[in-house]
Design a protein around this motif. Structure first.
Motif, short mmCIF file in Angstrom:
data_model
loop_
_atom_site.label_atom_id
_atom_site.label_comp_id
_atom_site.label_asym_id
_atom_site.label_seq_id
_atom_site.Cartn_x
_atom_site.Cartn_y
_atom_site.Cartn_z
N VAL A 198 0.78 -1.20 -0.05
CA VAL A 198 -0.18 -0.05 0.01
C VAL A 198 0.64 1.23 -0.16
O VAL A 198 0.57 2.21 -0.79
CB VAL A 198 -1.01 0.04 1.14
CG1 VAL A 198 -1.86 1.44 1.36
CG2 VAL A 198 -2.03 -1.25 0.94
N GLU A 199 1.89 1.22 0.87
CA GLU A 199 2.86 2.51 0.75
C GLU A 199 3.48 2.62 -0.63
O GLU A 199 3.53 3.79 -0.93
CB GLU A 199 3.91 2.17 1.89
CG GLU A 199 3.71 2.33 3.31
CD GLU A 199 4.46 1.96 4.39
OE1 GLU A 199 5.69 1.62 4.05
OE2 GLU A 199 4.37 2.37 5.41
N SER A 200 3.89 1.62 -1.20
CA SER A 200 4.49 1.60 -2.53
C SER A 200 3.60 2.25 -3.41
O SER A 200 3.82 3.35 -4.37
CB SER A 200 4.97 0.49 -3.01
OG SER A 200 5.87 -0.30 -2.32
N TYR A 201 2.26 1.75 -3.59
CA TYR A 201 1.16 2.49 -4.28
C TYR A 201 0.94 3.85 -4.14
O TYR A 201 0.80 4.87 -5.03
CB TYR A 201 0.06 1.60 -4.29
CG TYR A 201 -1.24 2.47 -4.87
CD1 TYR A 201 -1.20 2.48 -6.21
CD2 TYR A 201 -2.26 2.96 -4.20
CE1 TYR A 201 -2.41 3.20 -6.90
CE2 TYR A 201 -3.41 3.62 -4.65
CZ TYR A 201 -3.32 3.66 -6.10
OH TYR A 201 -4.28 4.28 -6.84
N VAL A 202 0.82 4.26 -2.83
CA VAL A 202 0.31 5.81 -2.22
C VAL A 202 1.80 6.71 -2.88
O VAL A 202 1.19 7.82 -3.32
CB VAL A 202 0.20 5.79 -1.01
CG1 VAL A 202 0.16 7.23 -0.57
CG2 VAL A 202 -1.11 5.18 -0.50
N LEU A 203 2.80 6.15 -2.43
CA LEU A 203 4.20 7.09 -2.70
C LEU A 203 4.57 7.17 -4.12
O LEU A 203 5.24 8.17 -4.68
CB LEU A 203 5.24 6.74 -1.77
CG LEU A 203 4.84 6.91 -0.19
CD1 LEU A 203 5.96 6.24 0.67
CD2 LEU A 203 4.45 8.19 0.12
N LYS A 204 4.48 6.09 -4.67
CA LYS A 204 5.29 5.84 -6.06
C LYS A 204 4.13 5.36 -7.22
O LYS A 204 4.77 5.31 -8.42
CB LYS A 204 6.37 4.83 -6.01
CG LYS A 204 7.39 5.37 -4.90
CD LYS A 204 8.33 4.16 -4.70
CE LYS A 204 9.40 4.52 -3.53
NZ LYS A 204 10.40 3.39 -3.71
N GLY A 205 3.06 4.92 -7.07
CA GLY A 205 2.16 4.35 -7.98
C GLY A 205 2.26 3.00 -8.25
O GLY A 205 2.92 2.33 -7.71
N TYR A 206 1.03 2.38 -9.06
CA TYR A 206 1.00 1.09 -8.95
C TYR A 206 1.94 0.18 -9.51
O TYR A 206 2.32 -0.84 -9.27
CB TYR A 206 -0.42 0.95 -9.81
CG TYR A 206 -0.27 0.81 -11.17
CD1 TYR A 206 -0.15 -0.29 -11.89
CD2 TYR A 206 -0.51 1.88 -12.03
CE1 TYR A 206 0.07 -0.37 -13.30
CE2 TYR A 206 -0.51 2.28 -13.40
CZ TYR A 206 -0.26 0.95 -13.92
OH TYR A 206 -0.06 1.05 -15.31
N LYS A 207 2.86 0.85 -10.41
CA LYS A 207 3.87 0.17 -11.04
C LYS A 207 5.02 -0.21 -10.34
O LYS A 207 5.82 -1.08 -10.63
CB LYS A 207 4.52 1.27 -12.47
CG LYS A 207 3.60 1.15 -13.53
CD LYS A 207 4.10 1.88 -14.74
CE LYS A 207 3.16 2.02 -15.81
NZ LYS A 207 3.80 2.94 -16.90
#
Length: 489
Positions: free
Chosen positions: A195-204
């Motif tokens: 979830v953190e990766s998605y919020v901070l950097k996007g789904y890719k």
């Protein structure tokens, strides 16, 4: 909100929520110490523990006027325990773990896995110096969520304990061996990181391991992949009742003939910012930051919530017939179990305790034992205001005569391990059966007056266990009770 929170502790957590060492010799595990235990080989070719008359234990008292139900005699349906494995705040060696419990040592300390300085709760039963060496290769070890690391190590240690290492398993029909290790929270760290990766950097930027390492069935799946076990395989997630649900389901697979052996238990790793923060939001945790080792105090008037723990506990459950054929060492017998639901509230226990008392009664019916035969209860006892007393009231409802009954709370020393709690506590229960010693419930300074059953306060006690129950209850009103006893051919 405050009133709901008190109940929440109770349900999740509490309401509805010197022994001879075992050492391997010739593939078996005789108990050393001739003055306390001796071994004998039965005509059937398996090894059983035999108590020496010199052990000086307190004998169980069963009312002579009560006729005990006839227990299961079919060796295909009798379930025995042939191996145990765990990961705990006291390490992964079972004898060390239980000796720490007998000493009354607290495993609770300040959290240093992450910066908890801003949290209102800054302590827990955090596992330190955990090693998976010899069980998980380095590449996978770095990727795995701790919940699955704990599961793999506890599961493999349980198989080794049962003399079911790779060389032995490769000679067996692996389609007849299943795995059922559940988790209440699943791969919480993997989920949080995704979830953190998605919020901070996007789904890719989401890791390809985000989904597989988050879902709750992955412990059972990875253990099966690692060992090649192809029998029944899934997970159960019923919050803090999870491990006992797994034992109950695993035993029924054996009784139905679906499997000869089941690897069953629970695993959890939620001492993380989201785990601690989430339970703080529920107002479920003790806030005794100045003395964390004294924070978990079941049945004490000063209790103020549960303490988070983590780990894994796994049993090897096997039909008596199969255990005999392979000459297995039998540690204890699983007599039965039960599961019920309060059908009342998401977090609060029923005020009348009906869900818990009926679960205990149903477990005894399944085990074919009378209440008078039970003389030990390893309680859920999470140190919550409503939960601790609800469990005691349910026990008193089922067991009319409690003068010979003893109960204790393992969580007073290791915290509440959520979905792994029942697995770890089952091992503590079996060690009590094997050693004749009950560990204390520590931090009991001012016992609630309505708790009239011996809680083994602060100091261990000798007690020969006749039949034991182990209780676990969880959010959603999930109740589970399992019944163990010394193995008698």
């Amino acid at each position: 909100m405050a009133s709901m929170a008190v109940g929440s502790c109770s349900a999740l957590i509490g309401s509805t929520d010197a022994s001879p060492n075992l050492k391997r010799y010739g593939g078996l595990r005789p108990l050393l110490g001739s003055k306390q235990m001796s071994m004998r080989t039965t005509p059937a070719g398996f090894v059983a523990c035999q108590k020496s008359p010199k052990c000086g234990r307190i004998r169980a008292m069963t009312s002579p006027t009560v006729s005990a139900p006839k227990r299961e005699t079919d060796p295909k349906k009798r379930i025995v325990i042939t191996g145990q494995g765990l990961v705990s705040v006291f390490g992964s060696d079972i004898d060390t773990f239980y000796n720490k419990l007998l000493e009354g040592q607290s495993g609770i300390s300040l959290i240093d896995r992450f910066d908890a300085s801003a949290f209102s709760v800054r302590f827990g039963g955090q596992i330190r110096d955990f090693s998976s060496k010899g069980y998980i290769d380095g590449k996978n070890d770095r990727r795995l969520d701790d919940a699955w690391r704990y599961c793999l190590v506890a599961g493999r240690r349980a198989l080794d304990d049962a003399n079911l290492g790779k060389e032995v398993l490769d000679t067996m029909d692996k389609s007849r061996i299943g795995v059922l290790v559940g988790s209440g929270m699943g791969g919480l760290n993997a989920f949080t990181s995704g979830v953190e990766s998605y919020v901070l950097k996007g789904y890719k930027k989401i890791s390809p391991f985000f989904i597989p390492y988050s879902i709750t069935n992955m412990g059972s799946a990875l253990l099966a992949i690692d060992t090649g076990l192809m029998g029944p395989n899934y997970s159960i997630s019923t919050a803090c009742a999870t491990a006992n649900y797994c034992f109950y389901a695993a035993a029924n697979h054996i009784r139905r003939g679906d499997a000869d052996i089941m690897v069953a238990g629970g695993t959890e790793a939620a001492i993380l910012p989201t785990g601690i923060g989430g339970f703080i939001a529920c107002r479920a945790l003790s806030q005794r930051n100045d003395e964390p080792e004294r924070a978990s105090r079941p049945w004490d008037k000063g209790r103020d919530g549960f303490v988070m723990g983590e780990g894994a506990g796994v049993l090897i459950m096997e039909s008596l017939e199969h255990a005999r054929k392979r000459g297995a060492t039998i540690i204890a017998e699983y007599l039965g179990g039960a599961i019920t639901c309060d059908a009342h509230h998401m977090t609060d226990p029923r005020s009348d305790g009906l869900g818990v008392s009926s679960c205990i009664e149903k477990s005894l019916q399944d085990a074919r034992v009378s209440p008078e035969e039970v003389n030990y209860a390893n309680c859920h006892a999470t140190s919550t205001l409503a939960g601790d007393l609800a469990e005691v009231n349910a026990i008193k409802k089922v067991f009319k005569e409690t003068s010979e009954l003893k109960m204790n709370g393992t969580k007073s020393m290791i915290g509440h391990c959520l979905g792994a709690a029942g697995g770890i506590e089952a091992i503590a229960t079996i060690k009590a059966i094997n050693t004749g010693w009950l560990h204390p419930t520590i931090n009991q300074d001012n016992l609630e007056p309505q708790v009239t059953i011996d809680t083994v306060p602060n100091v261990k006690k000798q007690h020969e266990v006749n039949v034991a129950i182990s209780n676990s209850f969880g959010f959603g009103g999930h109740n589970s009770v399992v019944v163990f006893a010394p193995f008698k051919p």
